[in-house]
Design a protein around this motif. Structure first.
Motif, PDB file in Angstrom:
ATOM      1  N   ALA A   1      46.295  55.913  42.540  1.00 26.29           N
ATOM      2  CA  ALA A   1      45.658  55.403  43.758  1.00 26.29           C
ATOM      3  C   ALA A   1      44.186  55.105  43.508  1.00 26.29           C
ATOM      4  CB  ALA A   1      45.812  56.421  44.884  1.00 26.29           C
ATOM      5  N   LYS A   2      43.507  56.005  42.804  1.00 24.31           N
ATOM      6  CA  LYS A   2      42.100  55.790  42.481  1.00 24.31           C
ATOM      7  C   LYS A   2      41.928  54.603  41.540  1.00 24.31           C
ATOM      8  CE  LYS A   2      38.070  58.015  40.361  1.00 24.31           C
ATOM      9  NZ  LYS A   2      37.549  59.226  39.694  1.00 24.31           N
ATOM     10  N   GLU A   3      42.786  54.507  40.514  1.00 21.79           N
ATOM     11  CA  GLU A   3      42.653  53.435  39.531  1.00 21.79           C
ATOM     12  C   GLU A   3      43.041  52.078  40.114  1.00 21.79           C
ATOM     13  OE1 GLU A   3      41.425  51.748  36.106  1.00 21.79           O
ATOM     14  OE2 GLU A   3      41.210  53.856  36.703  1.00 21.79           O
ATOM     15  N   VAL A   4      44.032  52.055  40.983  1.00 28.23           N
ATOM     16  CA  VAL A   4      44.425  50.803  41.635  1.00 28.23           C
ATOM     17  C   VAL A   4      43.269  50.246  42.455  1.00 28.23           C
ATOM     18  CG1 VAL A   4      45.846  49.836  43.487  1.00 28.23           C
ATOM     19  CG2 VAL A   4      46.922  51.159  41.666  1.00 28.23           C
ATOM     20  N   ALA A   5      42.613  51.122  43.238  1.00 33.00           N
ATOM     21  CA  ALA A   5      41.475  50.674  44.048  1.00 33.00           C
ATOM     22  C   ALA A   5      40.373  50.100  43.163  1.00 33.00           C
ATOM     23  CB  ALA A   5      40.945  51.832  44.889  1.00 33.00           C
ATOM     24  N   ARG A   6      40.125  50.734  42.020  1.00 29.71           N
ATOM     25  CA  ARG A   6      39.092  50.240  41.101  1.00 29.71           C
ATOM     26  C   ARG A   6      39.495  48.911  40.478  1.00 29.71           C
ATOM     27  NH1 ARG A   6      36.852  50.610  35.659  1.00 29.71           N
ATOM     28  NH2 ARG A   6      38.856  51.260  34.815  1.00 29.71           N
ATOM     29  N   GLN A   7      40.750  48.787  40.060  1.00 28.43           N
ATOM     30  CA  GLN A   7      41.199  47.553  39.413  1.00 28.43           C
ATOM     31  C   GLN A   7      41.213  46.371  40.377  1.00 28.43           C
ATOM     32  OE1 GLN A   7      41.836  46.931  36.187  1.00 28.43           O
ATOM     33  NE2 GLN A   7      41.286  49.025  35.636  1.00 28.43           N
ATOM     34  N   LEU A   8      41.520  46.607  41.646  1.00 30.67           N
ATOM     35  CA  LEU A   8      41.487  45.522  42.626  1.00 30.67           C
ATOM     36  C   LEU A   8      40.079  44.949  42.744  1.00 30.67           C
ATOM     37  CD1 LEU A   8      43.717  46.922  45.531  1.00 30.67           C
ATOM     38  CD2 LEU A   8      44.349  45.287  43.743  1.00 30.67           C
ATOM     39  N   ARG A   9      39.083  45.829  42.732  1.00 30.53           N
ATOM     40  CA  ARG A   9      37.696  45.378  42.815  1.00 30.53           C
ATOM     41  C   ARG A   9      37.239  44.750  41.507  1.00 30.53           C
ATOM     42  NH1 ARG A   9      34.440  50.576  44.560  1.00 30.53           N
ATOM     43  NH2 ARG A   9      32.721  49.063  44.647  1.00 30.53           N
ATOM     44  N   LEU A  10      37.567  45.392  40.405  1.00 28.88           N
ATOM     45  CA  LEU A  10      37.110  44.922  39.104  1.00 28.88           C
ATOM     46  C   LEU A  10      37.697  43.565  38.750  1.00 28.88           C
ATOM     47  CD1 LEU A  10      35.630  45.381  36.431  1.00 28.88           C
ATOM     48  CD2 LEU A  10      37.582  46.717  35.647  1.00 28.88           C
ATOM     49  N   ARG A  11      38.992  43.393  38.973  1.00 27.17           N
ATOM     50  CA  ARG A  11      39.666  42.135  38.634  1.00 27.17           C
ATOM     51  C   ARG A  11      39.593  41.116  39.764  1.00 27.17           C
ATOM     52  NH1 ARG A  11      44.506  43.404  34.527  1.00 27.17           N
ATOM     53  NH2 ARG A  11      43.724  45.367  33.680  1.00 27.17           N
ATOM     54  N   ASP A  12      39.066  41.539  40.914  1.00 29.16           N
ATOM     55  CA  ASP A  12      38.938  40.681  42.096  1.00 29.16           C
ATOM     56  C   ASP A  12      40.288  40.086  42.482  1.00 29.16           C
ATOM     57  OD1 ASP A  12      37.677  39.616  44.218  1.00 29.16           O
ATOM     58  OD2 ASP A  12      36.460  38.167  43.124  1.00 29.16           O
ATOM     59  N   LEU A  13      41.280  40.951  42.627  1.00 26.01           N
ATOM     60  CA  LEU A  13      42.623  40.529  42.995  1.00 26.01           C
ATOM     61  C   LEU A  13      42.715  40.400  44.505  1.00 26.01           C
ATOM     62  CD1 LEU A  13      44.618  42.892  40.616  1.00 26.01           C
ATOM     63  CD2 LEU A  13      44.012  40.505  40.226  1.00 26.01           C
ATOM     64  N   GLY A  14      43.299  39.307  44.988  1.00 23.14           N
ATOM     65  CA  GLY A  14      43.401  39.070  46.419  1.00 23.14           C
ATOM     66  C   GLY A  14      44.767  38.570  46.812  1.00 23.14           C
ATOM     67  N   GLY A  15      44.951  38.383  48.124  1.00 23.25           N
ATOM     68  CA  GLY A  15      46.234  37.941  48.647  1.00 23.25           C
ATOM     69  C   GLY A  15      47.128  39.133  48.958  1.00 23.25           C
ATOM     70  N   ILE A  16      48.425  38.952  48.775  1.00 25.06           N
ATOM     71  CA  ILE A  16      49.403  40.016  49.017  1.00 25.06           C
ATOM     72  C   ILE A  16      49.539  40.857  47.755  1.00 25.06           C
ATOM     73  CG2 ILE A  16      51.803  40.532  49.583  1.00 25.06           C
ATOM     74  CD1 ILE A  16      51.883  37.858  51.086  1.00 25.06           C
ATOM     75  N   ILE A  17      49.459  42.167  47.910  1.00 22.92           N
ATOM     76  CA  ILE A  17      49.538  43.090  46.773  1.00 22.92           C
ATOM     77  C   ILE A  17      50.615  44.128  47.069  1.00 22.92           C
ATOM     78  CG2 ILE A  17      48.280  44.788  45.386  1.00 22.92           C
ATOM     79  CD1 ILE A  17      45.695  43.249  46.334  1.00 22.92           C
ATOM     80  N   VAL A  18      51.529  44.313  46.123  1.00 20.75           N
ATOM     81  CA  VAL A  18      52.593  45.313  46.251  1.00 20.75           C
ATOM     82  C   VAL A  18      52.427  46.338  45.140  1.00 20.75           C
ATOM     83  CG1 VAL A  18      55.071  45.743  46.267  1.00 20.75           C
ATOM     84  CG2 VAL A  18      54.181  43.633  47.258  1.00 20.75           C
TER      85      VAL A  18
END
Length: 542
Positions: A329-346
């Motif tokens: 959960a912690k790493e997912v939150a960091r990777q979303l910000r770091l990689r700038d992933l957007g849209g629908i995420i599963v």
């Protein structure tokens, strides 16, 4: 938590990394030939209106027309309880408001992504250090992140006393404890800025840029460089001087936190950021204790798979899975910000039997996502252990900025196996024999595939010329021609694969025919190559 901003500035590129407790959590890249346009204001010309989409396309002078939805035409002063915008507000019929050829002032809210043009809004917003001004509105709002009631009341009363007649204002989180003089200065700055935009609108013909937002670095200083940031380090002396001058005018209390990097190593190497950038292109992300994530980006959504990997735990399976999921959960939150992933995420967490553990995981994920500046919405953990969420996408992901699709596999990341390639060649030989009645066939492929074909030469009718003969076969009552292998290797001081098509007339030394040659140029020794790097073809001799 220790927050740092590290800026690597060069002639052609500016990179900004944000660190939290020494970990890279955000990375922004801006190049001289592709500056960001979010926040820019344009005088555009409507090219078409689509009532079926409730949208219009607006030419703002870029390669692709911008997309303007009917819900972005007007400002809504009404707010629901808690300060949220009213989702049930009336949306006008765009066909009655706009028509092709109309001029309209619009602002870019989302960068062009892939084949889509920029997303636009006619509800202009102008951010300052402490306030955001929206010229079409009238209300005064306060950021929900300012929780102290006395401070909210103080700021709202202060703004009501110094605001102009035109325009709505939102008090930003940075305004907490700001002086009266600082708030009044921000009001004057934003009012003057809108006057300049209005003047440019009257004097310029559409399409035209009538206001360019501040650059990425200054924008970050304005939006995220606050009291809770321990320091900002930059490696360019000129940009360092410009930042100091800007901060002295708008936030003099922060000037002592800006530092000029003087180390011998490149700044991103010194802070171990360069290695982290390289990892952002990997699908697999390792976590502490041996678990890992698999991140897959597609056109429609992003999928993230959580695995225990080498982590076996100490107590029982449920505890092991819970610990892995909490780390994820912690790493997912960091990777979303770091990689700038957007849209629908599963996110596919490892399934847990305990309902209490599922709630604990959900709360853990939300806690870490609170640090994310992008708007997002997270749904509860499903019975299958899935978490669905959406995240605001303002610009292309970091992966698309740093990389291009492979020209060989077009981004698939797969090549045909040796078994598949050899079977494909065999079918090609049989097809030629049946259709053309040819007497001689010559094949060229890359050296790795050539070795495999040589080892499997018994599969091919007639074998290879000069090699051990394999058993004859009959396909549809036809005898396929014998096969000649010509190795396409040239020893030259470079590394490249060069395909070329040549035609030899009948009766020549080669027997005539169409031939697709390939030369694998190596640097003095055989190279490890894949079957997809070579060319496989047949020369039909007539």
């Amino acid at each position: 938590m220790k927050k740092e901003i590290i800026i690597n500035s060069s002639l052609h590129e500016v990179r900004v990394a944000m660190l939290e407790d020494g970990e890279v959590v955000e990375l922004l890249v801006e190049r001289a030939d592709s500056k960001r346009i979010v926040g820019n204001v344009y005088k555009g010309k409507v090219t078409s209106v689509k009532p079926g989409l409730q949208a219009a396309f607006v030419d703002i002078g870029l390669e692709r027309a911008g997309f303007l939805h009917a819900s972005d035409l007007d400002h809504d002063d009404e707010e629901t309880e808690g300060g949220r915008r009213n989702r049930n507000r009336h949306v006008p019929d765009i066909g009655t408001v706009l028509k092709a050829g109309d001029d309209i002032i619009v602002q870019v809210t989302k960068e062009p992504i892939s084949t889509k043009g920029p997303r636009l809004t006619a509800d202009i917003s102008l951010p300052g250090r402490y306030l955001v001004m929206m010229p079409k509105g009238r209300h005064v709002g306060v950021s929900r992140k300012i929780e102290d009631r006395k401070e909210r009341t103080r700021l709202k009363q202060l703004l009501q006393g110094c605001r102009p007649e035109q325009g709505a204002f939102i008090i930003r989180t940075a305004a907490t404890s700001a002086s009266d003089k600082a708030i009044e200065a921000d009001v004057a700055y934003l009012s003057n800025l809108f006057s300049v935009i209005d003047e440019n609108n009257r004097t310029h013909a559409a399409p035209a840029l009538i206001h360019e937002d501040v650059g990425m670095v200054v924008g970050l200083i304005r939006d995220i460089f606050k009291e809770d940031t321990s320091r900002l380090v930059i490696d360019d002396k000129d940009d360092y001087s410009r930042l100091l001058a800007y901060v002295k005018n708008f936030a003099p209390e922060l000037k002592d936190k800006i530092q000029l990097y003087k180390g011998s190593l490149p700044i991103f190497d010194s802070f171990e950021i360069e290695a982290e950038i390289k990892k952002t292109l990997d699908k697999r992300v390792w976590m502490k204790k041996g678990g890992y994530l698999i991140i897959e980006q597609t056109e429609a959504l992003v999928s993230i798979d959580v695995n225990t990997g080498r982590f076996t735990g100490r107590r029982n399976q449920e505890e092991t899975i819970l610990q892995t999921n909490l780390l994820a959960a912690k790493e997912v939150a960091r990777q979303l910000r770091l990689r700038d992933l957007g849209g629908i995420i599963v996110i596919d967490f490892i399934d847990m039997d305990s309902e209490g553990n599922r709630k604990r995981l959900f709360n853990e994920l939300r806690t870490h996502l609170k640090r994310d500046r992008a708007r997002h919405k997270v749904f509860q953990v499903s019975g299958l252990g899935l978490v669905e969420m959406s995240r605001q996408r303002v610009r292309p992901s970091l992966e698309s900025q740093l990389s291009n699709d492979c020209p060989y596999c077009t981004g698939v990341g797969k090549v045909l196996s040796m078994e598949t390639m050899s079977s494909k060649i065999e079918r090609l030989i049989h097809r030629i024999a049946i259709v053309t009645k040819e007497k001689h066939l010559q094949i060229q492929a890359n050296p790795v595939l050539a070795l495999y074909l040589h080892a499997a030469c018994g599969r091919f009718p007639g074998g290879f010329s000069g090699q051990r003969q394999g058993p004859d076969r009959r396909i549809r009552e036809e005898n396929p021609p014998p096969v000649v292998w010509v190795p396409p290797v040239a020893w030259v001081p470079s590394v490249a694969w060069t395909p070329a098509i040549a035609w030899a007339p009948p009766g020549g030394a080669s027997g005539g025919g169409i031939r697709l040659d390939g030369v694998l140029e190596l640097e003095g020794r055989p190279a490890q190559v894949t079957a997809a790097q070579g060319a496989v073809a047949a020369a039909v001799h007539r």
